[in-house]
Design a protein around this motif. Structure first.
Motif, short mmCIF file in Angstrom:
data_model
loop_
_atom_site.label_atom_id
_atom_site.label_comp_id
_atom_site.label_asym_id
_atom_site.label_seq_id
_atom_site.Cartn_x
_atom_site.Cartn_y
_atom_site.Cartn_z
N UNK A 1 0.83 -1.21 0.00
CA UNK A 1 0.00 0.00 0.00
C UNK A 1 0.86 1.25 0.00
N UNK A 2 1.93 1.24 0.81
CA UNK A 2 2.83 2.39 0.86
C UNK A 2 3.59 2.55 -0.45
N UNK A 3 4.02 1.41 -1.03
CA UNK A 3 4.69 1.47 -2.33
C UNK A 3 3.78 2.09 -3.38
N UNK A 4 2.54 1.63 -3.41
CA UNK A 4 1.59 2.14 -4.40
C UNK A 4 1.31 3.62 -4.19
N UNK A 5 1.14 4.01 -2.95
CA UNK A 5 0.85 5.42 -2.65
C UNK A 5 2.01 6.32 -3.04
N UNK A 6 3.23 5.90 -2.67
CA UNK A 6 4.40 6.73 -2.98
C UNK A 6 4.70 6.75 -4.47
N UNK A 7 4.43 5.63 -5.14
CA UNK A 7 4.64 5.59 -6.59
C UNK A 7 3.68 6.54 -7.30
N UNK A 8 2.43 6.55 -6.85
CA UNK A 8 1.45 7.42 -7.48
C UNK A 8 1.74 8.89 -7.22
N UNK A 9 2.19 9.19 -6.00
CA UNK A 9 2.49 10.59 -5.69
C UNK A 9 3.76 11.07 -6.37
N UNK B 1 2.68 2.12 -15.86
CA UNK B 1 3.42 0.85 -15.92
C UNK B 1 4.78 0.93 -15.25
N UNK B 2 4.82 1.57 -14.11
CA UNK B 2 6.08 1.66 -13.35
C UNK B 2 6.14 0.46 -12.42
N UNK B 3 7.19 -0.34 -12.49
CA UNK B 3 7.27 -1.53 -11.64
C UNK B 3 7.43 -1.17 -10.17
N UNK B 4 6.90 -2.03 -9.30
CA UNK B 4 7.05 -1.80 -7.87
C UNK B 4 8.51 -1.96 -7.48
N UNK B 5 9.03 -1.00 -6.77
CA UNK B 5 10.45 -1.02 -6.41
C UNK B 5 10.63 -0.41 -5.03
N UNK C 1 8.39 5.00 7.10
CA UNK C 1 8.41 3.57 7.42
C UNK C 1 8.10 2.78 6.15
N UNK C 2 8.55 1.52 6.15
CA UNK C 2 8.24 0.65 5.01
C UNK C 2 6.88 0.00 5.16
N UNK C 3 6.40 -0.14 6.41
CA UNK C 3 5.08 -0.70 6.65
C UNK C 3 4.59 -0.22 8.01
N UNK C 4 3.33 -0.32 8.22
CA UNK C 4 2.75 0.12 9.49
C UNK C 4 3.12 -0.87 10.59
N UNK C 5 3.60 -0.36 11.71
CA UNK C 5 4.05 -1.21 12.81
C UNK C 5 2.85 -1.68 13.63
#
Length: 371
Positions: free
Chosen positions: A175-183, A190-194, A203-207
């Motif tokens: 979810x964070x990857x998708x949000x940051x990629x879109x912003x 077609x940008x690959x998840x990275x 953070x990389x994920x919610x704790x």
């Protein structure tokens, strides 16, 4: 790799199958949840003794175990477990069979004035009194076993919570990857998840697990919990993560594919370089999540042989993190079954206690005799 309280981890190369078997056995003992349960039961009981103004029993327990700082140590793999053979019940059985003991305590009397002399006279020596405090190791063992059962009952619930938090990590990550990629690139498709898209995130994920053990609704005072339940929860999470890493390393080591060889070589080096920081010694809270987060944020890397410099393959940290998280789910299930069997596992200790009590009564009866 060693520390003051923790045991040594054996992750190096082996010259024989016997050495490899010994290493695996020691690592199994190091990540055995039953050993952690004994350690935390002893620490929790020491906390209760200290709150009841009985530091003398705490000191006796620490001297018996050959350790110190039990009230403040926050970590897994207590060194005395290994010294007692690496098995959860041996320290308790040995303590149970230890003869009654006592400690001599010196206390300072109030005031210097005595015999008509002024209490402010600097030439009068301070007065001290010594008194004996009896220690009954069998009684201490019985109390520790009771605390151990209480913590085991709590961990049955806590392991279910850990499973829920574990399942949410990758969901939160993507979810964070998708949000940051879109912003970062609203006009590109077609940008690959990275990992590059979340390096600027906090953070990389919610704790989720961290938030749970800080939640008073879950760990509130409504339910009678052991005194260090939050600390126990964090260390249970940490050891569960370490056990999952060990299992993955063994799976990869036994694999026959080139990718398994590459992943094993990379993960072993990555883990050994960080084991003292994230899993050994006195730890800060949330180190299990810290390790997974750092692994998720690590970019894929080329693995080469150290001697020849030949390229072995490409390591995928994200894929390895996914496997650790998956294995951790099964570890939680296994450990929950172990916790449910704790009262039954205490049968031998309670039997030894009963036999010792009956033996003591028999000796008392025979010494009195008949008139």
């Amino acid at each position: 790799m060693t520390n003051l309280h923790g045991t040594r981890l054996f992750m190096s190369s082996f010259s024989s199958r016997d050495e490899e078997a010994l290493s695996r056995a020691r690592n199994d003992d190091r990540t055995d949840v039953r050993n952690l349960l004994t350690q935390r039961a002893i620490q929790s009981f020491c906390f209760l003794l200290d709150n009841c103004r009985d530091p003398h029993s705490v000191k006796w327990i620490e001297d018996f175990l050959g350790t110190r700082n039990q009230l403040n140590y926050h970590g897994t793999g207590a060194g005395y477990i290994e010294r007692f053979g690496g098995k959860w019940d041996i320290p308790l059985l040995k303590m149970l069979k230890h003869p009654k003991d006592h400690v001599i305590v010196s206390a300072k009397r109030r005031g210097r004035g005595h015999g008509g002399w002024s209490k402010n006279n600097p030439y009068l020596p301070e007065r001290w009194v010594e008194f004996k405090i009896d220690i009954d190791p069998s009684y201490l063992t019985t109390r520790i076993v009771s605390v151990r059962e209480q913590i085991a009952t709590e961990w049955i619930t806590d392991l279910d919570i850990l499973k829920e938090a574990n399942q949410m990590i990758l969901i939160s990550y993507f979810d964070i990857v998708k949000r940051d990629r879109e912003s970062a690139s609203k006009n590109e498709d077609n940008i690959p998840i990275s990992n590059d898209y979340i390096k600027n995130s906090e953070v990389a994920f919610e704790r989720t697990a961290t938030n749970i053990f800080q939640n008073n609704t879950v760990f509130g005072e409504i339910i009678a919990s052991s005194p260090s339940r939050r600390a126990n929860f964090d260390l249970l999470y940490n050891l569960c993560t370490q056990e999952s890493i060990h299992r993955l390393l063994r799976i990869l080591a036994d694999g026959r594919s080139k990718q398994s060889e590459t992943s094993f070589a990379w993960l072993r080096e990555y883990y050994c370089d960080r084991v003292e920081e994230f899993f050994d010694g006195d730890l800060s809270y949330g180190r299990a999540d810290d390790f997974i987060e750092e692994l998720l944020l690590t970019s894929p890397s080329v693995v080469m042989e150290k001697k020849s410099g030949k390229v072995i393959g490409l390591a995928d940290p994200l894929g390895l993190a996914e496997q650790i998280i998956e294995i951790r789910h099964y570890v939680c299930n296994e450990w929950k079954e172990i916790m449910m069997q704790v009262p039954e596992a205490h049968t031998e200790i309670r039997k030894a206690l009963f036999e010792q009590q009956m033996g003591s009564k028999g000796q008392m009866g025979s010494s009195e005799g008949f008139e």
